[in-house]
Design an enzyme around this catalytic site. Structure first.
Site, mmCIF file in Angstrom:
data_model
loop_
_atom_site.group_PDB
_atom_site.id
_atom_site.type_symbol
_atom_site.label_atom_id
_atom_site.label_comp_id
_atom_site.label_asym_id
_atom_site.label_seq_id
_atom_site.Cartn_x
_atom_site.Cartn_y
_atom_site.Cartn_z
ATOM 1 C CB VAL A 25 -0.865 0.032 1.238
ATOM 2 C CG1 VAL A 25 -1.755 1.233 1.166
ATOM 3 C CG2 VAL A 25 -1.721 -1.182 1.380
ATOM 4 C CB THR B 41 -0.086 7.422 -5.387
ATOM 5 O OG1 THR B 41 0.538 8.650 -5.053
ATOM 6 C CG2 THR B 41 -0.836 7.784 -6.771
ATOM 7 C CE1 TYR C 256 16.538 6.465 7.967
ATOM 8 C CE2 TYR C 256 14.824 6.911 9.610
ATOM 9 C CZ TYR C 256 15.554 7.079 8.553
ATOM 10 O OH TYR C 256 15.100 8.061 7.634
ATOM 11 C CG ASP D 106 7.706 2.963 1.275
ATOM 12 O OD1 ASP D 106 8.009 3.000 2.776
ATOM 13 O OD2 ASP D 106 7.575 3.684 0.629
ATOM 14 N NE ARG D 107 13.472 5.402 3.034
ATOM 15 C CZ ARG D 107 14.155 6.339 3.629
ATOM 16 N NH1 ARG D 107 13.557 6.832 4.985
ATOM 17 N NH2 ARG D 107 15.433 6.524 3.789
ATOM 18 C CG ASP E 147 9.890 3.547 -4.573
ATOM 19 O OD1 ASP E 147 9.378 3.820 -5.498
ATOM 20 O OD2 ASP E 147 9.239 2.716 -3.522
#
Length: 267
Positions: free
Chosen positions: A7, A10, A100, A109-110, A129
């Site tokens: 997901v 957009t 991180y 997503d990353r 991306d």
């Protein structure tokens, strides 16, 4: 078979896998107002169109950067595919070491893209991306996710120009073939497309320098992997992209599922 759902802000990309083999994939508009039943009916229609049987789905995995959609998709998974989905979140096995400051802040997503690229290419990588936002992620050959950069995507930039200025029109996103535009549309297209190419090249070069100087990577061996809807347009002009992987996120979901399925069966 595995149903993988990614997901984005957009679009929602859906893939059906048999092991690591992608059988088919679809793209839907992301809509937080859709109910679980609406998503279930839409996917049911797509399954029938492809000649697939929803009852053959053994498991579901979901990655989302839109929390409001997650509940509907989880409920859809229970009702239409009779399974509690795996949701990519903190604590899931990825095979990466997240460097991180706060790993919980890294978008799923990353991480999914990084997992797929590391699984396929192994070495030191920069993953780009080109989505709603353009994201750049640095991953070492040892599987260390170092961090990266987030920039406004091309479509967002175009939308802001259109919405926040009185006279600038909404333009199609394609390269005009020249830097010096002879009208407003060409000038905007030049700024949006070539400006983003320049941004891409500048960030990649800077990331390569940092990966060499701070992390000991061989600068010349760092490969740049790109994905997302605008990646093909960016490839030639940016001049720094080595490989385009259009289905990188779906492949990453399949990889993460394989890393977690055995533990899931023991629960």
């Amino acid at each position: 078979m595995l149903l993988a759902i990614d997901v984005g802000n957009t679009n929602i990309v859906v893939g059906v896998f048999d092991g690591y083999r992608l059988l088919t994939n679809w793209r839907l508009a992301t809509d937080s107002k859709r109910s679980a039943d609406e998503y279930g009916v839409i996917l049911g229609q797509m399954f029938r169109y492809e000649g697939l049987d929803p009852s053959d789905i053994d498991d579901v995995i979901i990655s989302t950067v839109v929390p409001s959609v997650q509940f509907a998709l989880e409920h859809m998974s229970y009702k239409y595919f009779r399974t509690k989905p795996i949701v990519v979140a903190t604590g899931i096995k990825t095979g990466l070491k997240i460097k991180y400051d706060d790993p919980r802040q890294v978008g799923s997503d990353r991480i999914v893209n990084a997992v797929a690229a590391h699984h396929k290419y192994k070495g030191d990588l920069i993953i780009i991306d080109f989505g709603t936002a353009t994201t750049f992620c640095a991953v070492t050959g040892d599987g260390e996710y170092l961090g990266g950069t987030i920039a406004p995507g091309i479509k967002i930039s175009a939308q802001v120009l259109f919405e926040q200025t009185a006279k600038l029109p909404n333009v199609e996103l394609h390269a005009p073939g020249k830097m010096i535009g002879k009208n407003t549309i060409e000038s905007m297209q030049s700024g949006l497309i070539y400006g983003h190419m320049g941004l891409t090249r500048f960030i990649v070069e800077g990331m390569k320098d940092e990966m060499r100087d701070k992390y000991g990577c061989d600068r010349d061996a760092i490969r740049v992997i790109a994905t997302g809807g605008m990646s093909s347009m960016m490839e030639e002009g940016a001049g720094c992209i080595d490989v385009i992987e259009k289905r990188l996120t779906l492949d990453g979901l399949a990889c993460i599922y394989e890393k977690n399925k055995n533990q899931r069966k023991k629960q």
